[in-house]
Design a protein around this motif. Structure first.
Motif, mmCIF file in Angstrom:
data_model
loop_
_atom_site.group_PDB
_atom_site.id
_atom_site.type_symbol
_atom_site.label_atom_id
_atom_site.label_comp_id
_atom_site.label_asym_id
_atom_site.label_seq_id
_atom_site.Cartn_x
_atom_site.Cartn_y
_atom_site.Cartn_z
ATOM 1 N N ASP A 6 0.850 -1.182 0.000
ATOM 2 C CA ASP A 6 0.000 0.000 0.000
ATOM 3 C C ASP A 6 0.889 1.237 0.000
ATOM 4 O O ASP A 6 1.716 1.405 0.890
ATOM 5 C CB ASP A 6 -0.887 -0.031 1.258
ATOM 6 C CG ASP A 6 -1.807 1.163 1.381
ATOM 7 O OD1 ASP A 6 -1.792 2.044 0.502
ATOM 8 O OD2 ASP A 6 -2.549 1.209 2.375
ATOM 9 N N GLU A 7 0.725 2.080 -0.989
ATOM 10 C CA GLU A 7 1.589 3.263 -1.077
ATOM 11 C C GLU A 7 1.235 4.337 -0.050
ATOM 12 O O GLU A 7 1.957 5.318 0.089
ATOM 13 C CB GLU A 7 1.571 3.847 -2.489
ATOM 14 C CG GLU A 7 0.192 4.215 -2.991
ATOM 15 C CD GLU A 7 0.193 4.551 -4.472
ATOM 16 O OE1 GLU A 7 -0.270 5.651 -4.803
ATOM 17 O OE2 GLU A 7 0.642 3.717 -5.270
ATOM 18 N N ASN A 8 0.166 4.151 0.706
ATOM 19 C CA ASN A 8 -0.242 5.133 1.716
ATOM 20 C C ASN A 8 0.344 4.860 3.100
ATOM 21 O O ASN A 8 0.055 5.578 4.045
ATOM 22 C CB ASN A 8 -1.773 5.184 1.815
ATOM 23 C CG ASN A 8 -2.398 5.650 0.524
ATOM 24 O OD1 ASN A 8 -1.923 6.587 -0.099
ATOM 25 N ND2 ASN A 8 -3.453 4.972 0.104
ATOM 26 N N LYS A 9 1.132 3.804 3.228
ATOM 27 C CA LYS A 9 1.704 3.420 4.519
ATOM 28 C C LYS A 9 3.171 3.067 4.309
ATOM 29 O O LYS A 9 3.500 2.450 3.299
ATOM 30 C CB LYS A 9 0.936 2.206 5.060
ATOM 31 C CG LYS A 9 1.295 1.809 6.470
ATOM 32 C CD LYS A 9 0.580 0.529 6.861
ATOM 33 C CE LYS A 9 -0.725 0.831 7.532
ATOM 34 N NZ LYS A 9 -1.312 -0.363 8.162
ATOM 35 N N PRO A 10 4.047 3.442 5.243
ATOM 36 C CA PRO A 10 5.466 3.095 5.074
ATOM 37 C C PRO A 10 5.655 1.592 4.853
ATOM 38 O O PRO A 10 5.020 0.762 5.501
ATOM 39 C CB PRO A 10 6.101 3.539 6.393
ATOM 40 C CG PRO A 10 5.195 4.603 6.913
ATOM 41 C CD PRO A 10 3.816 4.199 6.471
ATOM 42 N N ILE A 11 6.551 1.263 3.939
ATOM 43 C CA ILE A 11 6.776 -0.132 3.563
ATOM 44 C C ILE A 11 7.253 -0.968 4.744
ATOM 45 O O ILE A 11 6.785 -2.086 4.948
ATOM 46 C CB ILE A 11 7.766 -0.229 2.382
ATOM 47 C CG1 ILE A 11 7.128 0.389 1.137
ATOM 48 C CG2 ILE A 11 8.191 -1.664 2.119
ATOM 49 C CD1 ILE A 11 8.078 0.572 -0.030
ATOM 50 N N PHE A 12 8.160 -0.427 5.551
ATOM 51 C CA PHE A 12 8.681 -1.216 6.673
ATOM 52 C C PHE A 12 7.584 -1.564 7.661
ATOM 53 O O PHE A 12 7.584 -2.644 8.239
ATOM 54 C CB PHE A 12 9.866 -0.511 7.360
ATOM 55 C CG PHE A 12 9.503 0.604 8.293
ATOM 56 C CD1 PHE A 12 9.368 0.364 9.646
ATOM 57 C CD2 PHE A 12 9.310 1.895 7.811
ATOM 58 C CE1 PHE A 12 9.041 1.393 10.525
ATOM 59 C CE2 PHE A 12 8.989 2.923 8.675
ATOM 60 C CZ PHE A 12 8.850 2.678 10.028
ATOM 61 N N ILE A 13 6.601 -0.673 7.842
ATOM 62 C CA ILE A 13 5.454 -0.949 8.721
ATOM 63 C C ILE A 13 4.611 -2.077 8.130
ATOM 64 O O ILE A 13 4.157 -2.971 8.850
ATOM 65 C CB ILE A 13 4.588 0.314 8.919
ATOM 66 C CG1 ILE A 13 5.371 1.416 9.608
ATOM 67 C CG2 ILE A 13 3.294 -0.004 9.659
ATOM 68 C CD1 ILE A 13 5.605 1.211 11.077
ATOM 69 N N GLN A 14 4.417 -2.049 6.822
ATOM 70 C CA GLN A 14 3.622 -3.094 6.170
ATOM 71 C C GLN A 14 4.291 -4.463 6.299
ATOM 72 O O GLN A 14 3.614 -5.463 6.538
ATOM 73 C CB GLN A 14 3.408 -2.749 4.696
ATOM 74 C CG GLN A 14 2.524 -1.523 4.501
ATOM 75 C CD GLN A 14 2.361 -1.199 3.042
ATOM 76 O OE1 GLN A 14 1.732 -1.957 2.318
ATOM 77 N NE2 GLN A 14 2.927 -0.082 2.617
#
Length: 125
Positions: A6-14
């Motif tokens: 999801d481009e709306n959330k930081p990748i590391f969090i995902q």
């Protein structure tokens, strides 16, 4: 693992949340090896440092542990730690706002509980 991010959330969090979900759902069990930062990086075509940031947070929270030269593994009590953390978050993010909104609408505690019970019975049918 999900194929898209999801481009709306930081990748590391995902990446961190995907690992957490995998552990809670039982897809990654205690003491099992999980994908490395390089495997995450290759899968998502991202910088390994980005993947490492999410994984390192899980290590800091005692969800994962590293075996040098072997890989990353799920700790024995990871699932319990995550469930406890998510229960607290659930309470803060959902229950408190629900309670506050009910109070504004003059819905008393008994009526609120009845609504929850009624919804639970609807799910069973």
């Amino acid at each position: 693992m999900k194929n898209t991010l999801d481009e709306n959330k930081p990748i590391f969090i995902q990446i961190k949340e995907q690992m957490e979900d995998s552990i809670i759902n039982g897809n990654a069990k205690a003491l099992e090896r999980v994908p490395s930062t390089n495997e995450f990086a290759n899968f998502y075509q991202i910088n390994p440092a980005t993947a490492a940031k999410g994984i390192n947070e899980l290590v800091a929270e005692n969800i994962l542990f590293k075996r040098r030269g072997v890989g990353m593994f799920v700790t024995e009590n990871a699932k319990e730690i995550l469930i406890e953390k998510r229960q607290k978050t659930f309470y803060e993010n959902y229950m408190l706002p629900l309670k506050n909104e009910a109070k504004k609408l003059r819905i008393n505690e008994n009526d609120l509980m009845e609504m929850v019970k009624r919804e639970g019975h609807a799910d069973e049918n």
